[in-house]
Design a protein around this motif. Structure first.
Motif, PDB file in Angstrom:
ATOM      1  N   VAL A 316       0.828  -1.205   0.000  1.00 49.66           N
ATOM      2  CA  VAL A 316       0.000   0.000   0.000  1.00 49.66           C
ATOM      3  C   VAL A 316       0.864   1.257   0.000  1.00 49.66           C
ATOM      4  N   ASN A 317       1.847   1.295   0.909  1.00 48.36           N
ATOM      5  CA  ASN A 317       2.688   2.499   1.026  1.00 48.36           C
ATOM      6  C   ASN A 317       4.014   2.303   0.290  1.00 48.36           C
ATOM      7  N   GLU A 318       3.917   2.338  -1.028  1.00 49.91           N
ATOM      8  CA  GLU A 318       5.094   2.056  -1.871  1.00 49.91           C
ATOM      9  C   GLU A 318       6.305   2.903  -1.497  1.00 49.91           C
ATOM     10  N   GLU A 319       6.021   4.149  -1.069  1.00 50.05           N
ATOM     11  CA  GLU A 319       7.107   5.076  -0.769  1.00 50.05           C
ATOM     12  C   GLU A 319       7.982   4.613   0.386  1.00 50.05           C
ATOM     13  N   VAL A 320       7.475   3.656   1.196  1.00 53.75           N
ATOM     14  CA  VAL A 320       8.238   3.227   2.362  1.00 53.75           C
ATOM     15  C   VAL A 320       9.258   2.150   2.000  1.00 53.75           C
ATOM     16  N   TRP A 321       9.041   1.480   0.860  1.00 50.29           N
ATOM     17  CA  TRP A 321       9.793   0.258   0.592  1.00 50.29           C
ATOM     18  C   TRP A 321      11.313   0.425   0.687  1.00 50.29           C
ATOM     19  N   CYS A 322      11.844   1.443   0.038  1.00 49.20           N
ATOM     20  CA  CYS A 322      13.304   1.582   0.014  1.00 49.20           C
ATOM     21  C   CYS A 322      13.890   1.899   1.387  1.00 49.20           C
ATOM     22  N   ARG A 323      13.065   2.419   2.301  1.00 52.61           N
ATOM     23  CA  ARG A 323      13.604   2.701   3.642  1.00 52.61           C
ATOM     24  C   ARG A 323      12.846   1.927   4.733  1.00 52.61           C
ATOM     25  N   ALA A 324      12.259   0.800   4.329  1.00 48.36           N
ATOM     26  CA  ALA A 324      11.474   0.008   5.284  1.00 48.36           C
ATOM     27  C   ALA A 324      12.361  -0.617   6.350  1.00 48.36           C
ATOM     28  N   ARG A 325      11.808  -0.742   7.547  1.00 55.79           N
ATOM     29  CA  ARG A 325      12.556  -1.334   8.675  1.00 55.79           C
ATOM     30  C   ARG A 325      13.080  -2.721   8.339  1.00 55.79           C
ATOM     31  N   VAL A 326      12.346  -3.444   7.495  1.00 56.40           N
ATOM     32  CA  VAL A 326      12.706  -4.821   7.212  1.00 56.40           C
ATOM     33  C   VAL A 326      14.104  -4.940   6.599  1.00 56.40           C
ATOM     34  N   HIS A 327      14.546  -3.911   5.896  1.00 57.37           N
ATOM     35  CA  HIS A 327      15.868  -3.980   5.273  1.00 57.37           C
ATOM     36  C   HIS A 327      16.996  -3.910   6.292  1.00 57.37           C
ATOM     37  N   LYS A 328      16.626  -3.513   7.515  1.00 61.57           N
ATOM     38  CA  LYS A 328      17.672  -3.413   8.544  1.00 61.57           C
ATOM     39  C   LYS A 328      17.872  -4.739   9.281  1.00 61.57           C
ATOM     40  N   CYS A 329      17.075  -5.756   8.911  1.00 60.73           N
ATOM     41  CA  CYS A 329      17.175  -7.049   9.619  1.00 60.73           C
ATOM     42  C   CYS A 329      18.524  -7.712   9.371  1.00 60.73           C
TER      43      CYS A 329
END
Ligand code: NAP
Ligand code: GLV
Length: 329
Positions: A316-329
């Motif tokens: 839904v919130n495409e704009e979050v993808w590149c800075r999503a928390r999940v990438h910090k896992c």
């Protein structure tokens, strides 16, 4: 990682989550706010339903681990998306899993109102029917009537196709144009909602609930409609000002309505119960086995993909993808 599922879902798709993660499924029906706030603590993913409000408080209680809110519904007005985006939390929904089912329901409501099916059913059951009469429960032929779709997205498009298949002329008002509907159904785009309201015999509401669509249909709009017109709402209750709709139906300013959604679904406005020209269903437009299974599968897959660092289908919130928390896992 931990996943909290707020209600038991159709099928056994949740087992796929359990193969990889620690999963807790709320055992009862609707979860209370207190239990929700308690159960989300420390989770990495929440699989929610449209009946739960997933707002800043829930996100705060979940804490820094929360990476995804997977809403098992198309509508996501129950999720505070801007807050999730601010926090880097992915929000997903289940688009396309239920478009045909909801469109079929919109058309079913339309036919039920126009052919007075519920009134007829009650009449026969009550023993009042004593034989054929030429002027008994005379309704409206659907063929050649004008179907006005408000919100030509996935569900709107299917509704248009079904209406066209019944011989209706399709017109529509939406934020963007649908080349498919214009080609397949000879759909005519209306630049202004008012134009559609004046011309349509049946109006099907298929917009999401947001700040622009809240209260989109009230007395002013209903007064513009033909006196013979019918309003169908399978979108969200708050798109229509319900008290004003009741007033207009009572006064015979429009012919009828078919409603699957209500302003307050925990206490439906009893003013609607007294009206014979209204057909009511309990928010079941997507309630088919096929749709429910696809929704559950998609909601689960959205979590599996997101937690694996892959972009989910229903983002839904495409704009979050590149800075999503999940990438910090
Ligand atoms: P969708 O594909 O996003 O379609 C919504 C359409 O409305 C889009 O074309 C959108 O334009 C348009 N729109 C948005 N805001 C508008 C505005 N202010 N004015 C005019 N048009 C506007 O969504 P969908 O899958 O068809 O679902 C629609 C809604 O149906 C959901 O949000 C949900 O609330 C409801 N729903 C109800 C049930 C039920 O059980 N009753 C089941 C499923 C869904 P753009 O293309 O420019 O975005
Ligand atoms: C149901 O109302 C949905 O939005 O999926």
């Amino acid at each position: 990682m931990k996943v909290f599922v707020t209600q038991k879902l159709a099928g056994d798709f949740v087992d796929r989550l359990a193969e990889k993660y620690e999963v807790v499924v709320w055992p009862g029906r609707e979860i209370s706010r207190k239990d929700l706030l308690r159960k989300v603590r420390g989770v990495d993913a929440i699989l929610s339903l449209l009946t739960e409000r997933i707002d800043a408080e829930v996100m705060e209680k979940a804490g820094e681990n929360l990476k995804i809110i997977s809403n098992c519904a198309v509508g996501f007005d129950n999720v505070e998306v801007s807050e999730a985006t601010r926090r880097g939390i992915v929000v997903t929904n289940t688009p396309a899993a239920l478009s045909e089912s909801v469109a079929e329901h919109a058309i079913a409501l339309m036919l039920t109102v126009m052919r007075r099916i519920v009134e007829g059913d009650k009449y026969v059951r009550s023993g009042k029917f004593k034989g054929w009469e030429p002027d008994l429960m005379v309704g409206m032929t659907v063929r050649r009537k004008v179907l006005g779709v408000v919100g030509m997205g996935r569900i709107g498009e299917w509704t248009a196709r079904l209406g066209y298949g019944l011989g209706m002329k399709v017109i529509y008002y939406s934020r963007s144009r649908s080349v498919d509907v214009e080609k397949e159904c000879k759909g005519e785009y209306k630049e202004k909602l008012d134009e559609l309201l004046k011309e349509a015999d049946v109006i099907s509401l298929n917009v999401p609930l947001n700040k622009e669509t809240e209260g989109m249909i009230g007395k002013r709009e209903l007064m513009m409609m033909k006196k013979t017109a019918v309003l169908i709402n399978t979108a969200r209750g708050a798109v229509v000002k319900e008290n004003e709709l009741i007033e207009m139906l009572k006064e015979g300013r429009i012919a009828g309505a078919g409603l699957d959604v209500f302003e307050d679904e925990s206490r439906v406005n009893t003013g609607l119960f007294k009206l014979d020209n209204v057909v009511l269903t309990p928010h079941i437009a997507s309630a088919t086995n096929e749709a429910r299974e696809l929704m559950a599968e998609m909601a689960v897959n959205n979590i599996l993909r997101t937690l694996a660092g892959e972009e989910p289908e229903g983002l839904v919130n495409e704009e979050v993808w590149c800075r999503a928390r999940v990438h910090k896992c």
